[in-house]
Design a protein around this motif. Sequence first.
Motif, PDB file in Angstrom:
ATOM      1  N   ILE A 125      49.709  49.893  83.290  1.00  0.00           N
ATOM      2  CA  ILE A 125      49.074  48.593  83.487  1.00  0.00           C
ATOM      3  C   ILE A 125      49.839  47.802  84.551  1.00  0.00           C
ATOM      4  O   ILE A 125      51.044  47.620  84.438  1.00  0.00           O
ATOM      5  CB  ILE A 125      49.052  47.808  82.169  1.00  0.00           C
ATOM      6  N   PRO A 147      47.673  41.526  87.033  1.00  0.00           N
ATOM      7  CA  PRO A 147      48.329  40.303  87.495  1.00  0.00           C
ATOM      8  C   PRO A 147      48.955  39.548  86.325  1.00  0.00           C
ATOM      9  O   PRO A 147      48.366  39.483  85.254  1.00  0.00           O
ATOM     10  CB  PRO A 147      47.177  39.477  88.076  1.00  0.00           C
ATOM     11  N   TRP A 200      31.052  37.471  96.308  1.00  0.00           N
ATOM     12  CA  TRP A 200      31.995  38.458  95.748  1.00  0.00           C
ATOM     13  C   TRP A 200      31.680  38.634  94.259  1.00  0.00           C
ATOM     14  O   TRP A 200      31.572  39.754  93.755  1.00  0.00           O
ATOM     15  CB  TRP A 200      33.445  38.018  95.948  1.00  0.00           C
ATOM     16  N   HIS A 206      30.419  45.124  86.721  1.00  0.00           N
ATOM     17  CA  HIS A 206      31.538  44.450  86.075  1.00  0.00           C
ATOM     18  C   HIS A 206      31.163  43.015  85.744  1.00  0.00           C
ATOM     19  O   HIS A 206      30.063  42.571  86.043  1.00  0.00           O
ATOM     20  CB  HIS A 206      32.753  44.451  87.008  1.00  0.00           C
ATOM     21  N   LEU A 263      39.606  36.473  89.440  1.00  0.00           N
ATOM     22  CA  LEU A 263      40.286  37.153  90.545  1.00  0.00           C
ATOM     23  C   LEU A 263      39.282  37.470  91.651  1.00  0.00           C
ATOM     24  O   LEU A 263      39.615  37.398  92.840  1.00  0.00           O
ATOM     25  CB  LEU A 263      40.971  38.432  90.044  1.00  0.00           C
ATOM     26  N   VAL A 283      37.267  46.884  98.180  1.00  0.00           N
ATOM     27  CA  VAL A 283      38.385  46.795  97.244  1.00  0.00           C
ATOM     28  C   VAL A 283      38.060  47.432  95.895  1.00  0.00           C
ATOM     29  O   VAL A 283      38.905  48.087  95.277  1.00  0.00           O
ATOM     30  CB  VAL A 283      38.783  45.307  97.065  1.00  0.00           C
ATOM     31  N   MET A 284      36.822  47.260  95.437  1.00  0.00           N
ATOM     32  CA  MET A 284      36.465  47.738  94.095  1.00  0.00           C
ATOM     33  C   MET A 284      36.144  49.233  94.073  1.00  0.00           C
ATOM     34  O   MET A 284      36.367  49.892  93.066  1.00  0.00           O
ATOM     35  CB  MET A 284      35.249  46.981  93.558  1.00  0.00           C
ATOM     36  N   THR A 285      35.553  49.759  95.129  1.00  0.00           N
ATOM     37  CA  THR A 285      35.101  51.152  95.028  1.00  0.00           C
ATOM     38  C   THR A 285      35.779  52.102  96.020  1.00  0.00           C
ATOM     39  O   THR A 285      36.104  53.229  95.677  1.00  0.00           O
ATOM     40  CB  THR A 285      33.564  51.253  95.215  1.00  0.00           C
ATOM     41  N   PRO A 297      40.148  52.459  95.427  1.00  0.00           N
ATOM     42  CA  PRO A 297      40.678  53.333  94.370  1.00  0.00           C
ATOM     43  C   PRO A 297      40.569  54.819  94.723  1.00  0.00           C
ATOM     44  O   PRO A 297      41.406  55.615  94.313  1.00  0.00           O
ATOM     45  CB  PRO A 297      39.784  53.000  93.163  1.00  0.00           C
ATOM     46  N   ASP A 320      46.045  44.094  98.240  1.00  0.00           N
ATOM     47  CA  ASP A 320      44.833  44.129  99.066  1.00  0.00           C
ATOM     48  C   ASP A 320      44.914  43.284 100.328  1.00  0.00           C
ATOM     49  O   ASP A 320      43.924  42.687 100.758  1.00  0.00           O
ATOM     50  CB  ASP A 320      43.600  43.730  98.240  1.00  0.00           C
ATOM     51  N   GLU A 355      40.148  46.135  80.839  1.00  0.00           N
ATOM     52  CA  GLU A 355      40.148  45.009  81.770  1.00  0.00           C
ATOM     53  C   GLU A 355      40.040  45.568  83.189  1.00  0.00           C
ATOM     54  O   GLU A 355      40.578  46.636  83.470  1.00  0.00           O
ATOM     55  CB  GLU A 355      41.451  44.198  81.635  1.00  0.00           C
ATOM     56  N   VAL A 356      39.349  44.838  84.068  1.00  0.00           N
ATOM     57  CA  VAL A 356      39.187  45.305  85.450  1.00  0.00           C
ATOM     58  C   VAL A 356      39.742  44.244  86.397  1.00  0.00           C
ATOM     59  O   VAL A 356      39.320  43.097  86.364  1.00  0.00           O
ATOM     60  CB  VAL A 356      37.703  45.544  85.787  1.00  0.00           C
ATOM     61  N   TYR A 357      40.725  44.639  87.197  1.00  0.00           N
ATOM     62  CA  TYR A 357      41.260  43.724  88.205  1.00  0.00           C
ATOM     63  C   TYR A 357      41.026  44.327  89.576  1.00  0.00           C
ATOM     64  O   TYR A 357      41.632  45.336  89.914  1.00  0.00           O
ATOM     65  CB  TYR A 357      42.751  43.480  87.982  1.00  0.00           C
ATOM     66  N   ARG A 358      40.171  43.708  90.366  1.00  0.00           N
ATOM     67  CA  ARG A 358      39.832  44.205  91.697  1.00  0.00           C
ATOM     68  C   ARG A 358      39.598  45.715  91.677  1.00  0.00           C
ATOM     69  O   ARG A 358      40.187  46.464  92.440  1.00  0.00           O
ATOM     70  CB  ARG A 358      40.947  43.884  92.682  1.00  0.00           C
ATOM     71  N   GLY A 359      38.794  46.162  90.774  1.00  0.00           N
ATOM     72  CA  GLY A 359      38.415  47.566  90.781  1.00  0.00           C
ATOM     73  C   GLY A 359      39.352  48.474  90.014  1.00  0.00           C
ATOM     74  O   GLY A 359      39.007  49.599  89.694  1.00  0.00           O
ATOM     75  N   TYR A 388      42.076  48.915  83.575  1.00  0.00           N
ATOM     76  CA  TYR A 388      43.192  49.106  82.675  1.00  0.00           C
ATOM     77  C   TYR A 388      42.652  49.145  81.260  1.00  0.00           C
ATOM     78  O   TYR A 388      41.925  48.247  80.850  1.00  0.00           O
ATOM     79  CB  TYR A 388      44.178  47.948  82.789  1.00  0.00           C
ATOM     80  N   SER A 389      43.007  50.184  80.489  1.00  0.00           N
ATOM     81  CA  SER A 389      42.619  50.138  79.086  1.00  0.00           C
ATOM     82  C   SER A 389      43.793  49.552  78.317  1.00  0.00           C
ATOM     83  O   SER A 389      44.917  50.031  78.395  1.00  0.00           O
ATOM     84  CB  SER A 389      42.240  51.522  78.581  1.00  0.00           C
ATOM     85  N   VAL A 390      43.516  48.471  77.647  1.00  0.00           N
ATOM     86  CA  VAL A 390      44.547  47.777  76.885  1.00  0.00           C
ATOM     87  C   VAL A 390      44.479  48.299  75.461  1.00  0.00           C
ATOM     88  O   VAL A 390      43.561  47.978  74.712  1.00  0.00           O
ATOM     89  CB  VAL A 390      44.313  46.253  76.937  1.00  0.00           C
TER      90      VAL A 390
END
Lengths: 435, 112
Positions: free
Chosen positions: A222, A225, A275, A284, A289, A329-331, A334, A343, B44-48, B51-53
Amino acid sequence: MKPTLGWAGRALAFGAPLLFSLPAFAQDAEPVLDTGDTAWMIVATVLVMAMIVPGLALFYGGLVRTKNMLSVLTQVTAVASLAMLMWVIFGYSMAFGDGGGAFMASFNKAFMAGITSDSLSGTIPEFVFVAFQMTFSAITAALVIGGIVERAKFSAVLIFVALWLPLVYYPLAHMVWAEGGLIFEWGALDFAGGTVVHINAGVSALVGAIILGKRIGYQKEIMAPHSLTMTLIGTGLLWVGWFGFNAGSALGASGGAGLALINTFVATAAAILFWMLTEKVLGHKPSLLGACSGAIAGLVAITPAAGNSGPMGAILLGVVAGVLCCIFVMTIKPKLGIDESLDAFGIHAVGGIIGSILTAVTMLPALGGPGGDDYVFGAQLIIQVQAVVVAIIWVTVGSAIAFTVAKLVTGLRVSEEVEREGLDLGEHGERAYNY
Amino acid sequence: MKLIIAIIKPFKLDPVREALSDIGVQGLTVTEVKGYGRQKGHTEVYRGAEYSVNMVPKLKLEIVVADDLAPRVVETISAAAATGSIGDGKIFTLDVGGAVRIRTGETNRTAL
C-alpha cells in the motif's frame, strides 16, 4: 500581426525595438517605469513563490507516505533555494543575458552585473523581472522531485538540480523565450511555460524515475497518499499562485493579464470536472485526488495558451487535458510499470504537450482566440509540434546526464533499510509528525 | 465476574452504549482496532493504483460485569450492533480473576 508572445518577447524588448502591437510602447520611445505594472508583477512574483512553499510542498507531501512527508518538504524547500541562488549568480544571464545564440545567451549579467534598481525590463524594474523568472526556475526544479520521491538521496537531489538547471532549464528558457533563441525564432507560442516548465519538469521526472528504479514494494504494498487533506490545500495554493504564474506572464497589468486570469479559472474548473467524470466512466468513484489531479492538469494545459486563447478555448483545453491525463494516469501508466511516483510526467508532461500543441487551435479567432487575420493555423501547428519534439529531446538527454552524474557521485538511492524506515529519519533525522 | 470483549462496527458504538446503560452496565473501555474476518476488507483506488485494504477499522469494547449480568450484556450488544450484513463483529466472554477500584481499594463485585 504576429501571434501574441508571452512576457518573454516583451521583456526582452527592453532596450531593443519593441515587438508586437503594444500601443503603450511607441516604436521609438524610451521605456518608462509603470507603477501599476510594477505593483502587479511584484504581487505575481510572490504568488508564484506561494506555489512552491507551501503549495507544491504540501501537494506532493500529502501524496507520499507518513514516513517520507518531511523529506518531500525538505527537498522542495532546499531545491527552490538552490535554484534561486543559481539564478542570480548565472542562470538569469544564461537565459536572458545580452546577445547569445540559439541555445543560450551569455554570461555578461552573471552575478547581476550591470543591473541596478534603475534598470528596466519593459515597464518594470529589471530586478522584478529577474525575481519573477527566478520563481519559474525554482518551481520547475521542484516539480521534478515528484518523479523520484521516497527513494532518492537528499544529496543526489541537490547535485542533480545543480547540474540540471544549467544543462536543461536555462538553455530551454532561452530557446523558448529569449530573442535569438531557437524555438522563439520559429515563432512558437508558449505564454507562461508549457514547454519550459511543464514538459520540461515532467520529462525530467520520468527520466529520473527510470534511472532511479521503482520503490521497494511498488505495485505490491500500500502506497496510498498519507493526507489528501494536505494535497487539497496544496492544490488550492497552486491554483491561486498560478494566477501570478499565468497572468503575471503578461508582464504588466494589462488586458492580456486579464485574459490569462479568466482562462486560468475556467480551464482549471473544466479539467477538475472532466477528470472526475472520466474516473466515473472508467468504472471508479469520482475522487478528491482526481479533482486535485484534474486541477493541475487544467492549469498545466492552459499555461502555454493562457494569453493565446479565449475563455471558450480555455474550457476546451481543460476538458481535453482532464480526460486525457486521467486516462494516461489511470490506465496507461500502471501498464508501463514505471514508478514515476507522483505523476509529474503523467500530468505535467502530458498536460503540457496537450496545451502546447492545442495552443495552435485556441489561437483561432473562430474559437474566440486572439489570432489575427493573418494567423495561419497549419503552419503554427507544425511549429508547436516541432517545439515540443525539440524540447523533449533536449530535456531527455540533459536530465539523463544530470541524473547519471548524480548517481556516480552519491549513489542516487538510499539504502534499503532507509527506504523501509522512511527518508524522514534516514536522511534528515527528524519526523514530520510526533504524536 | 466476566470480561466481555466485543468487536463492533465503529458507527454502532452509540446504540450499543445506550442499550448497555439501559440494562445497568456502569462502564466500558473502547479501543480503535483493525482486523479482518470474513469481511476481507475493501479496495481503494488512487490515480489508478488499486489497493486492497485487508485490515478493516473496528472498535473493541471491553466490559467487566457480574456473572449473572453477562448473558444479558452479550445479548444486548448482539442486538444493538447488528446490521445483518457482513462484518458486524464478534463477542467473546472470559472469566475474570479479580478487580480493584484504585481510588477506594474496593475489590471484586463492589469494584465494578
